[in-house]
Design an enzyme around this catalytic site. Structure first.
Site, PDB file in Angstrom:
ATOM      1  N   GLU A  17      -8.266   2.063 -12.777  1.00 31.82           N
ATOM      2  CA  GLU A  17      -7.573   3.215 -12.196  1.00 31.82           C
ATOM      3  C   GLU A  17      -6.402   3.647 -13.066  1.00 31.82           C
ATOM      4  OE1 GLU A  17      -8.611   2.498  -7.472  1.00 31.82           O
ATOM      5  OE2 GLU A  17      -6.764   1.662  -8.302  1.00 31.82           O
ATOM      6  N   GLU A  45     -25.592  16.215  -0.730  1.00 32.36           N
ATOM      7  CA  GLU A  45     -26.974  16.414  -0.299  1.00 32.36           C
ATOM      8  C   GLU A  45     -27.958  15.515  -1.035  1.00 32.36           C
ATOM      9  OE1 GLU A  45     -29.021  20.127  -1.355  1.00 32.36           O
ATOM     10  OE2 GLU A  45     -27.366  20.567  -2.741  1.00 32.36           O
ATOM     11  N   TYR A  63     -10.293  -3.069 -10.407  1.00 33.03           N
ATOM     12  CA  TYR A  63     -10.047  -1.695  -9.994  1.00 33.03           C
ATOM     13  C   TYR A  63      -8.668  -1.202 -10.433  1.00 33.03           C
ATOM     14  CZ  TYR A  63      -7.224  -3.328  -5.997  1.00 33.03           C
ATOM     15  OH  TYR A  63      -6.257  -3.903  -5.214  1.00 33.03           O
ATOM     16  N   CYS A  86       0.822  -1.214   0.000  1.00 32.21           N
ATOM     17  CA  CYS A  86       0.000   0.000   0.000  1.00 32.21           C
ATOM     18  C   CYS A  86       0.851   1.257   0.000  1.00 32.21           C
ATOM     19  CB  CYS A  86      -0.941   0.002   1.204  1.00 32.21           C
ATOM     20  SG  CYS A  86      -1.964   1.488   1.303  1.00 32.21           S
ATOM     21  N   CYS A 125      -1.705   1.656  -3.060  1.00 35.85           N
ATOM     22  CA  CYS A 125      -2.740   2.680  -2.980  1.00 35.85           C
ATOM     23  C   CYS A 125      -2.211   4.086  -2.734  1.00 35.85           C
ATOM     24  CB  CYS A 125      -3.779   2.311  -1.911  1.00 35.85           C
ATOM     25  SG  CYS A 125      -3.101   1.589  -0.411  1.00 35.85           S
ATOM     26  N   HIS A 144     -26.415  22.585   1.425  1.00 38.30           N
ATOM     27  CA  HIS A 144     -26.632  23.034   0.044  1.00 38.30           C
ATOM     28  C   HIS A 144     -25.751  24.229  -0.278  1.00 38.30           C
ATOM     29  CE1 HIS A 144     -28.909  23.739  -3.625  1.00 38.30           C
ATOM     30  NE2 HIS A 144     -28.943  25.031  -3.296  1.00 38.30           N
ATOM     31  N   LYS A 165      -0.359   5.364  -5.962  1.00 32.24           N
ATOM     32  CA  LYS A 165      -1.411   5.386  -6.992  1.00 32.24           C
ATOM     33  C   LYS A 165      -2.320   6.590  -6.820  1.00 32.24           C
ATOM     34  CE  LYS A 165      -5.063   3.877  -6.135  1.00 32.24           C
ATOM     35  NZ  LYS A 165      -5.442   2.480  -6.129  1.00 32.24           N
TER      36      LYS A 165
END
Length: 448
Positions: free
Chosen positions: A182, A442, A178, A43, A48, A437, A51
């Protein structure tokens, strides 16, 4: 435990191994770790973390273009791959140092060499040194799976992608998971012509079908090509250094780089598991129980080397639970259900809980709420790219059993939403929450 050199010997200094070793040492255990490559594991070093840094860099390609519609004039923009690559590696060096400091500050002895189990409670290091430990923890992670066919040696994996001397003009990526999606997004944003070759007709198996379809639609719109139901026949190198790829089920293609992103296999080669009889699955994963214990009572395993969930945060939790269980007399297990996940594609995907298909098969009577919208930033930028949020609800109880999102910042939004799903909150609980908002998030409390 005095009859052994260490109370715990951990093989592998990745996320799970470092956490387990640190916590065990904090509980008073004498701990050693062996790491043959770099402290930090997949990782931190070649997964990750670097990446995600490349993903950030790739996003600027669109941001700089979109900035024009927001009044910005940016002249002379250019991209320097080597500068980004080197900056990323510099930060990886920093993180590796921090991981090493963490182990050192807790009194963990680190052997920067390969280790192998050579006997009962016995570990032999590459240097020839032999040590003993009351408990052994295997946390060696997983390694990229390579395809086998003539010329496959010309292909790289994600391990090598972080160290390229330059950006290839034409990139072919094998796989539909993935990692493939990616890196396809990363290389495409950096200006490479990208195609994905997938042996099946689906991307990202396990994610909700609506999100998979939306990502495919957007990826094609961005210029990424797809070869479905296609396999590799052979690769040969052309005189100019490019690669000629022969495909089964599609036309042959000339590219500058082929990258395998066809999954990862547990990294168990040469660990000596057979010496002490540690059981593994047909796929090579170490079999463990709920407490991460193997069939050999003093050997445990956590993280990607097991047959559970291959995610860094899961490995960290497993390592922590192991240390508490064995060295703090506090038996703990990890709940592997309802784990949130993300794909850092362009745009990113995030999900938690059951997909619509899974919910229908398991619960039968469900309600599906969906918002298909164009983010405000995309509207102003003139970018025809729509986000999609999907909520799956158990019709009998009103409990939310799944949330699935594709759109800007979806993983950031999902982290908080996943807490609600894990806690068993209802659709009414979301409806009763006032929206912030204007935000994309939301949409989750406005679904009708």
């Amino acid at each position: 435990m005095a009859e052994y050199d260490f109370d715990l010997f951990t093989i592998g200094a990745g996320s799970g191994g470092v956490r387990a070793s640190r916590i065990a040492a904090a509980h008073g255990a004498r701990v050693a770790v062996a790491e043959e490559y770099r402290v930090g594991g997949t990782c931190v070093i070649r997964g990750c973390v670097p990446k995600k840094m490349l993903v950030y860099g790739a996003h600027f390609a669109e941001d700089l273009e979109d900035a024009k519609q927001f009044g910005w004039t940016i002249e002379g923009k250019s991209f320097d791959w080597v500068k980004l690559r080197d900056h990323v590696q510099t930060d990886i060096d920093r993180l590796e140092g921090l991981y090493g400091e963490t182990l050192g500050n807790h009194g963990v002895e680190v052997f920067r060499e390969r280790a192998e189990i050579t006997g009962d409670h016995e570990i032999t290091l590459a240097s020839g040194k032999v040590v003993t430990a009351k408990y052994i923890l295997i946390a060696t992670g997983a390694t990229p799976q390579r395809l086998e066919f003539p010329g496959a040696e010309y292909a790289i994996t994600s391990n090598e992608a972080f160290h390229l001397d330059g950006l290839p003009k034409r990139v072919m990526i094998a796989g539909g998971g993935y990692i493939a999606n990616e890196f396809a997004g990363i290389f495409n944003e950096f200006g490479s012509k990208v195609c994905i070759v997938n042996r099946s007709d689906q991307l990202l198996r396990g994610y909700d079908e609506s999100l998979r379809d939306r990502l495919l639609q957007i990826s094609v719109m961005k210029g990424i090509q797809f070869h479905f139901n296609t396999t590799f026949k052979a690769i040969r190198k052309n005189d100019d250094g490019s690669l000629h790829v022969e495909l089964n089920g599609d036309e042959n293609v000339d590219v500058d780089m082929v990258m395998f992103a066809t999954g990862r296999r547990p990294n168990i080669d040469g660990l000596g598991l057979e010496t002490v009889g540690v059981e593994t699955s047909d796929g090579g994963a170490i079999k463990v129980d709920d407490f991460s214990q193997t069939n050999v009572d003093y050997i445990y395993a956590v993280g990607d080397v097991t047959d559970r969930v291959q995610l860094t945060p899961v490995a960290i939790r497993e390592g922590h639970a192991f240390a508490d269980t064995v060295f703090d007399d506090n038996p703990r297990t990890v709940d592997h259900s309802c784990i949130p996940s993300a794909v850092f594609s362009h745009p990113p995907i995030a999900a938690v809980g059951m997909t619509e298909g899974e919910a229908r098969n398991k619960l039968g009577n469900i309600k599906v709420f969906q918002s298909d919208f164009r983010p405000m930033k995309n509207v102003v930028a003139g970018r025809n790219e729509r986000g999609l949020y999907k909520m799956i609800v158990n019709a009998a109880t009103d409990q939310i059993v799944g949330i699935h999102m594709i759109g800007p910042e979806s993983p950031e939004i999902m982290q908080a939403a996943a807490i609600a799903v894990k806690a068993g909150l209802t659709k009414a609980d979301f409806d009763d929450t006032v929206a912030i908002h204007p935000t994309m998030a939301e949409e989750l409390v406005l679904l009708k």
